[in-house]
Design a protein around this motif. Structure first.
Motif, PDB file in Angstrom:
ATOM      1  N   LYS A 122       0.792  -1.180  -0.164  1.00  0.00           N
ATOM      2  CA  LYS A 122      -0.050  -0.038  -0.018  1.00  0.00           C
ATOM      3  C   LYS A 122       0.824   1.352   0.190  1.00  0.00           C
ATOM      4  O   LYS A 122       0.269   2.184  -0.273  1.00  0.00           O
ATOM      5  CB  LYS A 122      -1.063   0.064   1.190  1.00  0.00           C
ATOM      6  N   ASN A 123       2.202   1.072   0.366  1.00  0.00           N
ATOM      7  CA  ASN A 123       3.076   2.412   0.397  1.00  0.00           C
ATOM      8  C   ASN A 123       4.012   2.337  -0.803  1.00  0.00           C
ATOM      9  O   ASN A 123       5.246   2.957  -0.695  1.00  0.00           O
ATOM     10  CB  ASN A 123       3.693   2.493   1.532  1.00  0.00           C
ATOM     11  N   GLY A 124       3.658   1.261  -1.946  1.00  0.00           N
ATOM     12  CA  GLY A 124       4.495   1.134  -2.967  1.00  0.00           C
ATOM     13  C   GLY A 124       5.026   2.534  -3.414  1.00  0.00           C
ATOM     14  O   GLY A 124       6.165   2.321  -3.970  1.00  0.00           O
ATOM     15  N   GLU A 125       4.397   3.513  -3.498  1.00  0.00           N
ATOM     16  CA  GLU A 125       4.949   4.934  -4.261  1.00  0.00           C
ATOM     17  C   GLU A 125       6.349   5.266  -3.486  1.00  0.00           C
ATOM     18  O   GLU A 125       7.054   6.139  -4.080  1.00  0.00           O
ATOM     19  CB  GLU A 125       3.678   5.856  -4.087  1.00  0.00           C
ATOM     20  N   GLN A 126       6.139   5.080  -2.046  1.00  0.00           N
ATOM     21  CA  GLN A 126       7.449   5.392  -1.475  1.00  0.00           C
ATOM     22  C   GLN A 126       8.530   4.637  -1.618  1.00  0.00           C
ATOM     23  O   GLN A 126       9.710   5.318  -1.518  1.00  0.00           O
ATOM     24  CB  GLN A 126       6.986   5.307   0.096  1.00  0.00           C
ATOM     25  N   TYR A 127       8.326   3.525  -2.500  1.00  0.00           N
ATOM     26  CA  TYR A 127       9.364   2.857  -2.683  1.00  0.00           C
ATOM     27  C   TYR A 127       9.867   2.852  -4.251  1.00  0.00           C
ATOM     28  O   TYR A 127      10.311   1.968  -4.741  1.00  0.00           O
ATOM     29  CB  TYR A 127       9.342   1.190  -2.230  1.00  0.00           C
ATOM     30  N   ALA A 128       9.663   3.999  -4.717  1.00  0.00           N
ATOM     31  CA  ALA A 128       9.895   4.314  -6.058  1.00  0.00           C
ATOM     32  C   ALA A 128      11.252   4.325  -6.342  1.00  0.00           C
ATOM     33  O   ALA A 128      11.701   3.804  -7.332  1.00  0.00           O
ATOM     34  CB  ALA A 128       9.156   5.420  -6.709  1.00  0.00           C
ATOM     35  N   THR A 129      12.191   4.992  -5.504  1.00  0.00           N
ATOM     36  CA  THR A 129      13.388   5.078  -5.652  1.00  0.00           C
ATOM     37  C   THR A 129      14.207   5.000  -4.286  1.00  0.00           C
ATOM     38  O   THR A 129      13.488   4.972  -3.282  1.00  0.00           O
ATOM     39  CB  THR A 129      13.989   6.529  -6.362  1.00  0.00           C
ATOM     40  N   ILE A 130      15.346   4.546  -4.474  1.00  0.00           N
ATOM     41  CA  ILE A 130      15.991   4.502  -3.257  1.00  0.00           C
ATOM     42  C   ILE A 130      15.995   5.602  -2.340  1.00  0.00           C
ATOM     43  O   ILE A 130      15.817   5.530  -0.881  1.00  0.00           O
ATOM     44  CB  ILE A 130      17.599   3.830  -3.376  1.00  0.00           C
ATOM     45  N   GLN A 131      16.012   6.631  -3.000  1.00  0.00           N
ATOM     46  CA  GLN A 131      16.123   8.001  -2.028  1.00  0.00           C
ATOM     47  C   GLN A 131      14.857   8.099  -1.451  1.00  0.00           C
ATOM     48  O   GLN A 131      14.669   8.324  -0.231  1.00  0.00           O
ATOM     49  CB  GLN A 131      16.147   9.257  -3.090  1.00  0.00           C
ATOM     50  N   SER A 132      13.731   7.862  -2.070  1.00  0.00           N
ATOM     51  CA  SER A 132      12.270   8.160  -1.638  1.00  0.00           C
ATOM     52  C   SER A 132      12.237   7.052  -0.542  1.00  0.00           C
ATOM     53  O   SER A 132      11.581   7.316   0.630  1.00  0.00           O
ATOM     54  CB  SER A 132      11.107   7.954  -2.628  1.00  0.00           C
TER      55      SER A 132
END
Ligand code: 1PZ
Length: 213
Positions: free
Chosen positions: A70-80
């Motif tokens: 559900k928090n997939g967007e937060q895992y888009a990049t290593i930075q995020s």
């Protein structure tokens, strides 16, 4: 490329090239895709390596699950991911506790393995025709991953290295063409892998995450 296509290491290394965005963020989907390709390559070398690839596969899966969660967007990049997990206090910083599989600590294991890969491929690239892959692999390992592994894992890794095919066969399995072409391909790919490695390393260093338990 899909699983039924013929394997080519050039394509795998190209995926790492696609990891970096314009502002030097590392895209996790591409990073994970690169790792999948490496695992496939390792499996094609023989079953001695399956204890190594199993661990890599389970770490890849942890990252994929975050992306699909559900928090997939937060895992888009290593930075995020780093920003999100630190702000939400989802990382065990000093000792293992409530978050044994945080994205930050899981990716750190793959990141350290990428350093091994970089050192190993660089040795392979500059090796003479009669060089031993097992020695190059062990040297690269001792210089990188080994420092993070307990004795028993180092021992098992050492045994696995002895089962590596010789340089000529290794080059053939890469399926890139004659040795000169392999060497040229590695020369193209390595700076890009190094850049992905360095960007991640700097980010983890900045946040003091290089020793996550
Ligand atoms: C082509 C020959 C392959 C040689 C690969 C060299 C790396 C040897 C690593 C051996 C260790 C594998 C067993 C698992 C160890 C885990 O304990 C550690 C730490 O994770 P934790 O326990 O903290 O959750 N796992 C790792 O260090 C990640 C290792 C991934 C290795 C991937 C290698 C990729 C090879 C690509 C082939 C071209």
């Amino acid at each position: 490329s899909t699983d039924d296509q013929e394997f080519c290491l050039r394509e795998v290394l190209d995926v790492f090239k696609s990891c970096l965005t314009e502002n030097k963020e590392v895209v996790i989907d591409n990073y994970v895709a690169g790792w999948r390709g490496l695992v496939r390559f390792m499996n094609s070398l023989g079953s001695v390596f399956s204890f190594i690839s199993k661990d890599a596969v389970s770490k890849i899966q942890v990252m994929v699950n975050y992306r699909n969660g559900k928090n997939g967007e937060q895992y888009a990049t290593i930075q995020s991911m780093v920003t999100y997990e630190l702000e939400s206090e989802l990382v065990d910083l000093a000792k293992r506790g409530s978050f044994p599989e945080s994205g930050c600590r899981t990716l750190l294991r793959l990141h350290r393995a990428l350093r091994w890969l970089q050192l190993f491929l660089e040795r392979l690239r500059t090796s003479a025709a009669d060089s031993k892959t097992s020695v190059m692999c062990a040297d690269a390992y001792n210089e990188s991953l080994a420092q993070h592994h307990p004795w028993i894992v180092r021992k098992a890794a050492g045994v696995a290295f002895c089962a590596l095919p010789g340089r000529a066969t290794f080059f053939e399995v890469m399926n890139v063409g004659p040795p000169e072409q392999v060497v040229a391909m590695l020369g193209d790919a390595l700076p890009l892998i190094s850049e992905v490695y360095q960007v991640t390393e700097d980010l983890y260093a900045k946040h003091n995450l290089l020793n996550l338990p």
